[in-house]
Design an enzyme around this catalytic site. Structure first.
Site, PDB file in Angstrom:
ATOM      1  N   ASP A 128       0.865  -1.110   0.010  1.00  0.00           N
ATOM      2  CA  ASP A 128       0.233  -0.133   0.028  1.00  0.00           C
ATOM      3  C   ASP A 128       1.102   1.054  -0.272  1.00  0.00           C
ATOM      4  O   ASP A 128       2.155   1.161   0.090  1.00  0.00           O
ATOM      5  CB  ASP A 128      -1.012  -0.066   1.278  1.00  0.00           C
ATOM      6  CG  ASP A 128      -2.179   0.796   0.878  1.00  0.00           C
ATOM      7  OD1 ASP A 128      -2.153   1.691   0.008  1.00  0.00           O
ATOM      8  OD2 ASP A 128      -3.438   0.579   1.610  1.00  0.00           O
TER       9      ASP A 128
HETATM   10  C1  NOJ Z   1      -3.851   3.809  -0.062  1.00  0.00           C
HETATM   11  C2  NOJ Z   1      -5.309   3.155   0.363  1.00  0.00           C
HETATM   12  O1  NOJ Z   1      -4.952   2.372   1.493  1.00  0.00           O
HETATM   13  C3  NOJ Z   1      -5.395   2.022  -0.750  1.00  0.00           C
HETATM   14  O2  NOJ Z   1      -6.626   1.339  -0.660  1.00  0.00           O
HETATM   15  C4  NOJ Z   1      -5.167   2.561  -2.029  1.00  0.00           C
HETATM   16  O3  NOJ Z   1      -5.388   1.554  -3.255  1.00  0.00           O
HETATM   17  C5  NOJ Z   1      -3.749   3.265  -2.201  1.00  0.00           C
HETATM   18  N1  NOJ Z   1      -3.833   4.238  -1.326  1.00  0.00           N
HETATM   19  C6  NOJ Z   1      -3.774   3.929  -3.881  1.00  0.00           C
HETATM   20  O4  NOJ Z   1      -4.648   4.997  -3.899  1.00  0.00           O
END
Ligand code: NOJ
Length: 796
Positions: free
Chosen positions: A300
């Protein structure tokens, strides 16, 4: 009365055979290839040939990803992306949208780099891309996996036309605590429902064939157990025993892998002290070795760098731990890109570890056909075409849950409204707010296409509709809350700005209500800041002065219908005690107003059921129906029943009931359904037969469902079981089957549910999936409160 027999098959996950054979042979089996395209020998010949030509720096470049468009996390980099791409130091980008932007970088990658490896563009496509559908929690409330598949299909087509072949979806985290804002992106609290939805999303996006020009690769997130964050606080630690981890939390990810998921996203949280983004047990032992996952894992946003905050080492150490544990790509972190190559050169990391990660990334790029078709032509603008709007409206209509529809003296049930209703007043900050209809994570959805309830009702009622905004979403909130939502001046863009003088607007709303025959209140919470990522809340009421507004309008004595527009279970205790009709409408998407009006007027009979328990008080959280038993149950054996025992030494709250205000599976209709007592095809079966059954039924449970009312309706028939004598205690109830059944007035259908290994197994003290001699109680009904019961036995 007609009787039709229908056979229900939700529930036969293909994991059974693997699991059973694992037990019988102590995990000696070769795991299945989870995505056959990624396992293709021809594809792998191409991967190996390319890998051989790559320098170490080019390899590491494939493991780096940056957001070159908007930011979806803190500390976004601001680098010279053109240069990085040209040097082969950037294998993937996120948040770059549209043919022009994606082609720009792709031309650099294809024309200026030595090996011409295309960039993989990824984006959060969560509930539609240009056309916004209801939020995933709402889609789970439809209990219709085909709806999820359809939404994914539209999202995939639109994303691909925008140059995006990879979506960060579905989120399959089990969410049992609505304080956690990301519950909106989940399928709610239940493992079985969540697994069905997980499969459907993957199928809709990938179509079992990544090479199709309108397929996208999924990134199933957030691996793992992100939804179990302590205290519902986003990014927080997770602590739980392995049997629960496997039986409750891991199953939906496993279902997604079995459906062919091409990539996974590692989560921010730690699990029992080991951060998920550097956790070899979940990323390698379980995901790859047990489940046979053969795609790649992206971290993430910044999660690799944040491992430093988890105190497991400095930058180079955490990057090494993460890569070696099984993370292949570093999202918006630049640690892999900067510290891995040196550690390979100094012998700290074997180059074979890097090679393996690169192989996994390249396989997905080849499978998607990016080497052959790296660019995208500026396609049609899909936003809000009539066909897409119609699909969005239909899906939304299935997601609404009628929580309450009590008769009002002298009027009867308020819903459905009749065309004869003389004057309707529509009140509330959600009544005419286009942006709020789209919900959190409507990244590329354009609010200007959204239809509000005010628009839809005035189309139907003309000047019989009165309107009063009543109050803002945030006025009346604590100053500190307002400071947070104004951080960077961002609230000015949210459409959620406080109305300056709520006292005045509430008084106006009351006056308008007094001149009408019925009042519809559209209330909720702002999607920005209060929902989705970083949207954890310690209070679960309506924001701002909305509760005051509700109380004031109810005080007029006019009949009130409450429409709740929120992406989580809110605390609705006062409303449930004072408002006769309540419709939970979630965040319905671009066709919000039309869909809500269709249900309010009875053109569509509501059929949604709650995918998450609604609390009486936030202090009950985490609240879920599939709880483990206690030695001192507050209501005998059925600890989900409404009233606590008056006895003192019981597992109960003194100042509140244990039970949900509206339980899991709950949802009313404009008609009524009755059930026959369930029957079971055989009374008992031996353990070995159940172990060998895999996805095949050993028992079949059947029940008749009859529409006893005067209008057609759809009922979600639900089957629950309880394992009453396992070696490890089991939940008081678990959903193991469901079926949407549409019935004409007076019609009866016979519904059958298969039960075999997949449904009857559990994880024992050694964390092995097993079946033991026991008796199962079985209930069939219209919610988790079902009382019609039978039983079956598994014997030596
Ligand atoms: C953080 C989020 O937790 C995740 O769900 C998302 O896909 C990513 N950022 C990319 O935006």
């Amino acid at each position: 009365m007609t009787t039709r027999r229908i056979r229900k098959s939700y529930g036969s996950l293909a994991i059974g055979f693997l699991a059973a054979s694992c037990i019988l042979s102590s995990f000696a089996q070769t795991p299945p290839a989870s995505n056959r395209q990624l396992a293709s020998p021809a594809l792998n010949v191409r991967v190996e040939a390319l890998l051989k030509k790559m320098t170490l720096d080019e390899k590491v470049g494939q493991l780096a990803q940056f957001a070159a468009g908007y930011a979806t996390g803190p500390g976004a980099s601001n680098l010279r992306y053109d240069d990085l791409v040209a040097k082969g130091q950037l294998g993937s980008m996120l948040n770059v949208v549209g043919a022009e932007a994606t082609n720009h970088y792709q031309h650099i990658a294809m024309e200026k780099t030595r090996l011409h490896i295309p960039i993989l563009f990824g984006q959060d496509v969560i509930h539609g891309h240009r056309t916004t559908f209801p939020i995933p929690l709402a889609i789970a409330a439809s209990w219709d996996p085909e709806a999820a598949e359809l939404v994914a299909r539209y999202g995939a087509t639109e994303a691909r036309a925008d140059g995006i072949p990879w979506v960060f979806s579905p989120m399959v985290d089990i969410a049992r605590d609505p304080r956690w804002g990301r519950i909106i992106e989940s399928a709610g609290e239940d493992t079985y429902l969540g697994s069905m939805m997980a499969r459907a999303w993957v199928k809709g996006y990938q179509q079992d064939d990544l090479s199709k020009p309108d397929s996208v690769a999924v990134s199933v997130k957030h691996f793992a157990a992100y939804g179990a964050a302590v205290a519902g606080r986003d990014y927080n630690a997770v602590e739980m025993g392995e049997p629960t981890l496997r039986q409750v939390y891991l199953k939906p990810y496993q279902a997604a892998v079995e459906a062919g998921a091409a990539t996974m996203m590692s989560s921010f949280n730690s699990i029992n002290g080991v951060p998920a983004s550097a956790n070899p047990f979940i990323l390698t032992e379980i995901l790859r070795k047990e489940w046979g996952f053969n795609g790649f894992v992206v971290s993430d946003w910044g999660a690799v760098g944040e491992l430093k905050n988890h105190s497991i080492g400095d930058g180079p150490t955490v990057a090494r731990k993460s890569l070696e544990a099984g993370v292949d790509m570093d999202m918006e972190g630049n640690l892999f890109g900067t510290v891995i190559a040196d550690q390979v050169r100094s012998g700290k990391i074997p180059e074979s570890v890097v090679d393996e990660a690169v192989r996994r990334v390249l396989r997905v790029k080849f499978a998607l056909g990016l080497f052959e078709h790296p660019y995208v032509e500026q396609g049609p603008v899909y936003e809000a075409t009539p066909e897409r709007r119609a699909a969005a409206r239909k899906v939304a209509e299935e997601t609404f849950v009628l929580l309450k529809n009590d008769p009002v003296e002298g009027v009867g049930a308020l819903l459905p409204l009749t065309k004869k209703t003389a004057k309707v007043v529509l009140i509330g900050p959600m009544a005419d707010n286009q942006k709020e209809m789209l919900g959190a994570w409507a990244v590329t959805g354009d609010p200007k296409f959204a239809v509000t309830l005010r628009t839809a009702l005035s189309e139907r009622l003309g000047d019989k509709l009165l309107y009063a905004p009543g109050c803002g979403l945030l006025a009346g909130e604590d100053e500190n809350v307002l400071k947070k939502v104004n951080f960077n001046g961002a609230a000015s863009a949210t459409g959620s700005l406080p109305v300056p003088d709520d006292a005045k607007t509430i008084a106006e709303a009351v006056l308008t209500a007094e001149s009408a025959d019925v009042a519809i209140l559209a209330l909720g919470e702002p999607t920005d800041w209060f929902e989705g990522e970083a949207g954890s809340r310690a209070h679960l009421g309506f924001t701002g002065n909305q509760e005051k507004l509700l109380e004031a309008v109810v005080g007029t004595g006019k009949p009130v219908i409450l429409v709740v527009l929120a992406g989580r279970p809110l605390e609705l205790k006062w409303a449930a005690g004072h408002v006769p009709a309540i419709l939970q409408a979630w965040s319905p998407g671009v066709e919000a107003g039309h869909a809500i009006a269709d249900v309010l007027f009875g053109d569509v009979n509501p059929s949604g059921k709650l995918p998450a328990s609604f609390p009486r008080a936030v202090g009950q959280e985490p609240l879920y129906y599939a709880q483990l038993p206690t030695g001192r149950p507050a209501h005998g054996d059925l600890s989900h029943m409404p009233h606590n025992s008056l006895e003192k030494f019981m597992s109960r709250y003194v100042d509140e009931e244990n039970s949900a205000l509206f339980p899991f599976g709950w949802g009313l209709s404009y008609t009524r359904f009755s059930y026959s007592k369930p029957t079971v095809s055989r009374a008992e079966a031996p353990v070995r037969e159940v172990l060998a059954s895999g996805g095949d039924p050993v028992f079949t449970v059947g029940a008749d469902v009859t529409n006893t009312g005067s209008v057609a309706g759809t009922e979600v028939v639900q089957l629950y079981i309880r394992n009453t004598a396992a070696s490890v205690e089991q939940p008081v109830r678990e959903l193991k089957g469901f079926s949407r059944v549409t019935l004409a007035p007076g019609e009866t259908k016979h519904v059958e549910f298969p039960l075999g290994f997949n449904e009857l197994s559990f994880y024992n003290a050694e964390s092995k999936e097993s079946v033991e001699p026991t008796t199962y109680s079985v209930w069939v009904g219209g919610s988790s409160l079902a009382t019609l019961e039978t039983s079956l036995r598994v014997v030596e």
